[in-house]
Design an enzyme around this catalytic site. Sequence first.
Site, PDB file in Angstrom:
ATOM      1  CB  SER A 680       4.096  -0.475   4.881  1.00  0.00           C
ATOM      2  OG  SER A 680       4.500   0.854   4.792  1.00  0.00           O
ATOM      3  CE  LYS A 723       4.294   2.285   8.793  1.00  0.00           C
ATOM      4  NZ  LYS A 723       4.198   0.977   8.144  1.00  0.00           N
TER       5      LYS A 723
END
Length: 778
Positions: A680, A723
């Site tokens: 990611s 996140k």
Amino acid sequence: MESKKIQIPMLATRGITVFPKMIIHFDVGRQNSIQAIENAMINDEKILLVSQKDAKIDDPKVDELYDFGTVASIKQILKISDSTMRVLVEGEHRASITSYEDEEEYFLVNAKMYIEEESDVEELSNSTTALLRVASELFEKYSKLNPRVTKENIYSILGIESPGPVADLMIANIPLSVYEKQQILEELDEEKRLYKTIEILRREIEILSIQKDINSQVRKNIDKSQKEFYLREQLKIIQDELGEKDGVRGEIEAYKEKLKKIKPPKEVEEKINKELDRLLRTSPASPESGVIRTYVDNVLALPWTKSTEENDDMEKAEKILNEDHYGLTKIKERILEYLAVRVLSPQVSSPIICLVGPPGVGKTSIGSSIARATGRNYVRLSLGGVRDEAEIRGHRRTYIGSMPGRFIQSLSQAESNNPLILLDEIDKMSNDFRGDPAAALLEILDSEQNHSFRDHYIELPVDLSNVLFIATANSTANIPGPLLDRMEIIEVSSYTEPEKIEIAKQYLIPKQLKKHGMKKAQLKINEERLQIIIRGYTKESGVRKLERIIASLCRKVAKRLIETGRKSFTVTEKNIEELLGIPRYHYEAKSVEPQIGVVRGLAWTSVGGDTLSVEVNTMEGTGKLQLTGQLGDVMKESAKAAMSYIRSKAAELGVDPNFYKNTDIHIHIPEGAVPKDGPSAGITMASAMISALTEKPIKNDIAMTGEITLRGRVLPIGGLKEKILAAKRAGIVKVIIPQENKKDVSELEDNVTEGIEIIYAKDMTTVLEHIFANDQEV
Ligand code: ADP
């Protein structure tokens, strides 16, 4: 053989057959018999002794008597009473009755007497000698088996060398029926007589030795049971002396009492009774008796018929669930639904709910709360590290130190047959050569099969169908497929900071104050201070650490209150450090101003989300790509993919097309202590490289996450909530995430996305449109 006609008084004997040469005494009581003897005494003291065919008859007629007997001489008469006399006679010659002279007063008969002469040894034929030897051998053998034959008798018989008398005396010494003796008596041929005797001897020896075998067997059995009886009596005395009142028997009685109280299914009762019988038969000191006891204890400890009353009051259940936990609405709703279904149709099999989420988010503790809400007992069964099927299903009793499996143990621990069993860390189970625990678990969780679960140790069917199973796991990735199919997954996600503050305020602080014996007014702490604690002292998805810090805070404050004598303590920004020490964590705050080659990425680890900055330096060189800062393989691959993308689009991006020949690129991700991996960070690394190569600064309030492909497409990622929360914590206002994650964002609670701008990117072009500090916003 010489014979002689005689007239002689006759006496009927009952049950005895007198042979020539035999000396015997018997009692005489019958009137006609006494008369016969008296008459004999008048003449030549000889009398003919003839057996009655049936000894029971008192007054025998002629046809009830044999017509062959022995002439005997009367040796002695003793009057015992008025009506009885005892006579001693010695047999002399065989005689057969030819006619009856008188049978009124007493029997007087005409008879033919046979006079047998002793044969001369020298004249014996070989066959006669052989017969004599065989007979002697057999008789010796016989007399060993029959102790009633006296030694004198044996020697006197063995000394005779004439077949007839030998046969007579041998037969006289063997207890035979009158009929059989009569057969021998009537046999006038001496050799034939001896031959018949040998046959009888053989048969009798055979019978006697069988009899002996039987006797010794019986004696052995009797001896053994007598010995046991004796030992048991002794044991009883010893036990009494030791104060163990009733010993094994008492123990068995106690077990039986217990069995009566428990009233288990018939099969169980039978099995226990069988074991108790075995216990009685085994020596109390043997290891086997210990094994039996443990088994019986284990079986009796199971809640065969005991269950708790389940709660079907929905309102009450809801109240309990809210009392214990903040939020977790999805789980609470699901549980209330389950209760509703249960109220409507009690027979419905329980679902298996699996709570999946990071540590410390309350998966375990909601389990006990659900138990309370549904009126069930609660047991936690930790499956972490279980790798052996026997741990689930138990060991067979033949193993030394065998035990029931974990489910049976949990059930006894629960003390009811309808508990809630929390299968903690179901994803941490593993399998090895000792079998697959997941397969055993499948059977237990299968409502079709679990009403008669058989543990290897217990060996009896146990009904698990009333158990409510709730499982927990950190992620579904490691749960075996078939198991996963059986369960209903409910995700429990990380808590946001505001949620943590609420949980602390409403649950953790009151709980810990109570635990430490403090009152609410004694500890004053506001939300801002709580936030400082959460940020500086914890780094987690859940609230486990937070709870521990609060507990430690309570202890410290309690000590202060006692030391200073004050009534309450207020936590301030200043005294937090005094109480808890220097903060452990510093979340990366956004950079003060835009920088070249530095981009903020968003990462997700097991302890929640975090931001991480990717730094890229370029320098003159030969086109090397260097990566530092504890990166995993996937991350390195990502960096290479980003590099390829940049090379292929160099002109478009405004990068020197020859950069891969004359420039070295160094990518570094600080905070090297934590290993990082995953795709990611792809777009973050690409952005940082482009920024460094084009020397364009990147905005300092933006962060991003997304996988990159060679052609610059942006692919979706996981852990979005964590996140975004991490970005907010770092003071970021804008995040770039993959277009395909849009649906995940729509599922987030409003307070998560509040105050943050989200840009969805399909490819790098969109990313690059938003990141450069000096660009105009599009
Ligand atoms: P997990 O099983 O998910 O690792 P735990 O159940 O051990 O987490 O939770 C750790 C602690 O946090 C427990 O004391 C629990 O009561 C508390 N806790 C977690 N979530 C909540 C919540 N939503 N409300 C109140 N307390 C909570």
